[in-house]
Design a protein around this motif. Structure first.
Motif, PDB file in Angstrom:
ATOM      1  N   GLN B   1      55.767  36.056  42.792  1.00  0.00           N
ATOM      2  CA  GLN B   1      54.614  36.326  42.832  1.00  0.00           C
ATOM      3  C   GLN B   1      54.440  37.526  41.480  1.00  0.00           C
ATOM      4  O   GLN B   1      55.309  37.994  40.837  1.00  0.00           O
ATOM      5  N   LYS B   2      53.166  37.106  40.999  1.00  0.00           N
ATOM      6  CA  LYS B   2      52.784  38.210  39.793  1.00  0.00           C
ATOM      7  C   LYS B   2      52.729  39.522  39.956  1.00  0.00           C
ATOM      8  O   LYS B   2      52.167  39.897  40.927  1.00  0.00           O
ATOM      9  N   GLU B   3      53.093  40.402  39.060  1.00  0.00           N
ATOM     10  CA  GLU B   3      53.016  41.777  39.098  1.00  0.00           C
ATOM     11  C   GLU B   3      51.496  42.042  39.191  1.00  0.00           C
ATOM     12  O   GLU B   3      51.047  43.101  39.848  1.00  0.00           O
ATOM     13  N   VAL B   4      50.564  41.313  38.763  1.00  0.00           N
ATOM     14  CA  VAL B   4      49.039  41.475  38.395  1.00  0.00           C
ATOM     15  C   VAL B   4      48.447  40.287  38.982  1.00  0.00           C
ATOM     16  O   VAL B   4      48.668  39.174  38.294  1.00  0.00           O
ATOM     17  N   GLU B   5      47.626  40.410  39.928  1.00  0.00           N
ATOM     18  CA  GLU B   5      46.721  39.254  40.428  1.00  0.00           C
ATOM     19  C   GLU B   5      45.417  39.426  40.180  1.00  0.00           C
ATOM     20  O   GLU B   5      44.863  40.422  40.430  1.00  0.00           O
ATOM     21  N   GLN B   6      44.685  38.338  39.306  1.00  0.00           N
ATOM     22  CA  GLN B   6      43.247  38.445  39.219  1.00  0.00           C
ATOM     23  C   GLN B   6      42.567  37.121  39.168  1.00  0.00           C
ATOM     24  O   GLN B   6      42.992  36.104  39.046  1.00  0.00           O
ATOM     25  N   ASP B   7      41.463  37.013  39.972  1.00  0.00           N
ATOM     26  CA  ASP B   7      40.824  35.884  40.452  1.00  0.00           C
ATOM     27  C   ASP B   7      40.180  35.365  39.169  1.00  0.00           C
ATOM     28  O   ASP B   7      39.360  36.104  38.192  1.00  0.00           O
ATOM     29  N   PRO B   8      40.353  34.222  38.633  1.00  0.00           N
ATOM     30  CA  PRO B   8      39.894  33.479  37.386  1.00  0.00           C
ATOM     31  C   PRO B   8      38.459  33.323  37.305  1.00  0.00           C
ATOM     32  O   PRO B   8      38.182  33.090  36.199  1.00  0.00           O
TER      33      PRO B   8
END
Lengths: 116, 113
Positions: B1-8
């Motif tokens: 899992q990424k440390e930061v998730e952002q909808d592209p």
């Protein structure tokens, strides 16, 4: 653009060849960074420098080396380019150790590298 | 899992709309939260910053941090075609320094005239 020049802006090279990217700053900032930007991954730190001849690895440093012989220049070298190193490379600088509102990262306009 | 998730995205809105951009993160040690704007073929530039929780407003832009939910937002009011860009969230641990800044993957925004 905060006095940061990256060269070349575009580069196409073949697998196995060495490549050097240059970052030149006129701001006299102590800290310099190399990032790569890939779709779905955002910006990832390759290497950084905290002074002349002082460098350290970032999270994706394998296959890359750097050098900083002068305050204003930070070189990124791909010793033997691979297709996985096709990316957009950004140089950044900051005035102090603490990257925040009082010392944000200032980015150059990138080098688009294609390894065929 | 990424440390930061952002909808592209991409996110496409009409001119004048209110835009909401969001990121979630997993590291509770993050203290500084930033938003960078990146125009096509350009490097990112700092747009907004917030320390710890709360809101910060600058003109048409509002940055919001909810540390209890590990969720940050950027709101753009009265969006303009010139706001069309990729927006990257970024965050770091104050004590860890600039080279520990973690970036989201970026959300592409298109504002239609």
């Amino acid at each position: 653009d905060a006095g940061i020049t990256q060269s070349p802006r575009h580069k196409v090279t073949e697998t196995g060849t060495p490549v050097t990217l240059r970052c030149h700053q006129t701001e006299n900032h102590r800290y310099m960074y190399w990032y790569r930007q890939d779709p779905g991954h955002g910006l990832r730190l390759i290497h950084y420098s905290y002074g002349v001849k002082d460098t350290d690895k970032g999270e994706v440093s394998d296959g890359y080396s750097v050098s900083r012989s002068k305050t204003e220049d930070f070189l990124l070298t791909l010793e033997s380019a691979t297709s996985s190193q096709t990316s957009v490379y950004f140089c950044a600088i900051s005035e102090s150790f603490l990257s925040s509102y009082n010392s944000p990262l200032h980015f150059g306009n990138g080098t688009r590298l294609t390894v065929t | 899992q990424k440390e930061v998730e952002q909808d592209p995205g991409p996110l496409s809105v009409p001119e004048g709309a209110i835009v909401s951009l969001n990121c979630t993160y997993s590291n509770s040690a993050f203290q500084y939260f930033m938003w960078y704007r990146q125009y096509s073929r350009k490097g990112p530039e700092l747009l907004m910053y917030t320390y710890s929780s709360g809101n910060k407003e600058d003109g048409r832009f509002t940055a919001q941090v909810d540390k209890s939910s590990k969720y940050i937002s950027l709101f753009i009011r009265d969006s303009q075609p010139s706001d069309s860009a990729t927006y990257l969230c970024a965050m770091n641990n104050h004590r860890a320094g600039g080279f520990k800044t973690i970036f989201g993957a970026g959300t592409r925004l298109f504002v239609k005239a």
